[in-house]
Design a protein around this motif. Structure first.
Motif, PDB file in Angstrom:
ATOM      1  N   GLN A  39       0.857  -1.183   0.000  1.00 53.51           N
ATOM      2  CA  GLN A  39       0.000   0.000   0.000  1.00 53.51           C
ATOM      3  C   GLN A  39       0.887   1.224   0.000  1.00 53.51           C
ATOM      4  O   GLN A  39       1.606   1.485   0.971  1.00 53.51           O
ATOM      5  N   GLY A  40       0.853   1.947  -1.110  1.00 55.75           N
ATOM      6  CA  GLY A  40       1.643   3.157  -1.237  1.00 55.75           C
ATOM      7  C   GLY A  40       0.900   4.360  -0.679  1.00 55.75           C
ATOM      8  O   GLY A  40      -0.281   4.264  -0.337  1.00 55.75           O
ATOM      9  N   PRO A  41       1.597   5.500  -0.610  1.00 52.13           N
ATOM     10  CA  PRO A  41       0.959   6.715  -0.092  1.00 52.13           C
ATOM     11  C   PRO A  41      -0.284   7.077  -0.898  1.00 52.13           C
ATOM     12  O   PRO A  41      -0.224   7.171  -2.120  1.00 52.13           O
ATOM     13  N   GLU A  42      -1.382   7.215  -0.217  1.00 51.97           N
ATOM     14  CA  GLU A  42      -2.660   7.620  -0.827  1.00 51.97           C
ATOM     15  C   GLU A  42      -3.080   6.668  -1.937  1.00 51.97           C
ATOM     16  O   GLU A  42      -3.725   7.074  -2.906  1.00 51.97           O
ATOM     17  N   LYS A  43      -2.715   5.407  -1.804  1.00 47.95           N
ATOM     18  CA  LYS A  43      -3.126   4.397  -2.781  1.00 47.95           C
ATOM     19  C   LYS A  43      -3.856   3.264  -2.089  1.00 47.95           C
ATOM     20  O   LYS A  43      -3.680   3.035  -0.886  1.00 47.95           O
ATOM     21  N   GLU A  44      -4.648   2.539  -2.845  1.00 47.74           N
ATOM     22  CA  GLU A  44      -5.303   1.366  -2.295  1.00 47.74           C
ATOM     23  C   GLU A  44      -4.302   0.214  -2.196  1.00 47.74           C
ATOM     24  O   GLU A  44      -3.318   0.145  -2.945  1.00 47.74           O
ATOM     25  N   ARG A  45      -4.578  -0.704  -1.303  1.00 52.80           N
ATOM     26  CA  ARG A  45      -3.746  -1.889  -1.188  1.00 52.80           C
ATOM     27  C   ARG A  45      -3.850  -2.716  -2.474  1.00 52.80           C
ATOM     28  O   ARG A  45      -4.936  -2.859  -3.029  1.00 52.80           O
ATOM     29  N   GLU A  46      -2.710  -3.242  -2.927  1.00 57.94           N
ATOM     30  CA  GLU A  46      -2.729  -4.097  -4.105  1.00 57.94           C
ATOM     31  C   GLU A  46      -1.905  -5.351  -3.865  1.00 57.94           C
ATOM     32  O   GLU A  46      -0.893  -5.329  -3.152  1.00 57.94           O
ATOM     33  N   GLY A  47      -2.363  -6.429  -4.480  1.00 54.20           N
ATOM     34  CA  GLY A  47      -1.638  -7.679  -4.393  1.00 54.20           C
ATOM     35  C   GLY A  47      -0.412  -7.642  -5.287  1.00 54.20           C
ATOM     36  O   GLY A  47      -0.484  -7.160  -6.416  1.00 54.20           O
ATOM     37  N   VAL A  48       0.704  -8.133  -4.783  1.00 50.77           N
ATOM     38  CA  VAL A  48       1.970  -8.117  -5.523  1.00 50.77           C
ATOM     39  C   VAL A  48       2.341  -9.509  -6.018  1.00 50.77           C
ATOM     40  O   VAL A  48       2.688  -9.676  -7.186  1.00 50.77           O
ATOM     41  N   ALA A  49       2.270 -10.498  -5.134  1.00 53.42           N
ATOM     42  CA  ALA A  49       2.674 -11.853  -5.514  1.00 53.42           C
ATOM     43  C   ALA A  49       2.030 -12.850  -4.572  1.00 53.42           C
ATOM     44  O   ALA A  49       1.853 -12.558  -3.390  1.00 53.42           O
ATOM     45  N   SER A  50       1.701 -14.010  -5.104  1.00 53.17           N
ATOM     46  CA  SER A  50       1.151 -15.075  -4.279  1.00 53.17           C
ATOM     47  C   SER A  50       1.861 -16.382  -4.575  1.00 53.17           C
ATOM     48  O   SER A  50       2.374 -16.600  -5.686  1.00 53.17           O
ATOM     49  N   LEU A  51       1.861 -17.247  -3.574  1.00 49.14           N
ATOM     50  CA  LEU A  51       2.466 -18.567  -3.691  1.00 49.14           C
ATOM     51  C   LEU A  51       1.531 -19.575  -3.044  1.00 49.14           C
ATOM     52  O   LEU A  51       1.272 -19.509  -1.849  1.00 49.14           O
ATOM     53  N   GLU A  52       1.021 -20.463  -3.845  1.00 50.88           N
ATOM     54  CA  GLU A  52       0.168 -21.540  -3.361  1.00 50.88           C
ATOM     55  C   GLU A  52       1.035 -22.770  -3.170  1.00 50.88           C
ATOM     56  O   GLU A  52       1.729 -23.195  -4.087  1.00 50.88           O
ATOM     57  N   SER A  53       0.998 -23.340  -1.966  1.00 56.00           N
ATOM     58  CA  SER A  53       1.822 -24.506  -1.654  1.00 56.00           C
ATOM     59  C   SER A  53       0.920 -25.620  -1.158  1.00 56.00           C
ATOM     60  O   SER A  53       0.349 -25.537  -0.064  1.00 56.00           O
ATOM     61  N   ILE A  54       0.761 -26.653  -1.999  1.00 59.58           N
ATOM     62  CA  ILE A  54      -0.066 -27.808  -1.675  1.00 59.58           C
ATOM     63  C   ILE A  54       0.809 -29.045  -1.825  1.00 59.58           C
ATOM     64  O   ILE A  54       1.201 -29.402  -2.938  1.00 59.58           O
ATOM     65  N   ASN A  55       1.126 -29.671  -0.724  1.00 57.12           N
ATOM     66  CA  ASN A  55       2.100 -30.774  -0.714  1.00 57.12           C
ATOM     67  C   ASN A  55       3.399 -30.278  -1.366  1.00 57.12           C
ATOM     68  O   ASN A  55       3.960 -29.296  -0.915  1.00 57.12           O
TER      69      ASN A  55
END
Length: 129
Positions: A39-55
């Protein structure tokens, strides 16, 4: 008890590198969706990266503007996941937060935030030109 603890933020010049860490505690599920947001100054939160770990399977997803520059990964032995940030730009300046929940990542990174229930408090990244 705090589940997530971020570290590794700081101030760098444009083109610089940082690695953020998110240490996990008290989270018993081995199948998990881990992610970084900002979340930058005066900005909405944004997703940057995700990691799904299943087994032993992993699946990643990235915000378009960080593809090729940022890498999300995990160290299961240390119960920690990371965000390697290379070639940083001033537009990357923000508070970075890590998040986690059990099971698969239910949404693309752009809309993943509302599905995750455990959040860290954030670490500041400042990139100067």
């Amino acid at each position: 008890q705090r589940v997530l603890e971020e570290s590794g933020g700081g101030s760098v010049q444009s083109g610089g590198t940082l690695r953020l860490s998110c240490a996990i505690s008290g989270f018993k599920y081995s199948s998990r969706c881990m992610a970084w947001f900002r979340q930058g100054p005066e900005k909405e939160r944004e997703g940057v990266a995700s990691l799904e770990s299943i087994n032993d399977d992993e699946r990643t997803d990235y915000l378009d503007s960080v593809k090729g520059r940022f890498t999300i990964s995990q160290d299961k032995a240390k119960n920690t996941f990371y965000l390697q940030m290379d070639n940083l730009k001033p537009a990357d300046t923000a508070t970075y937060l890590c998040a986690i929940d059990f099971g698969p990542c239910m949404k693309p990174i752009q809309s993943l935030g509302r599905t995750l229930n455990y959040w860290g408090q954030g670490t500041q990244v400042t990139v100067s030109s």
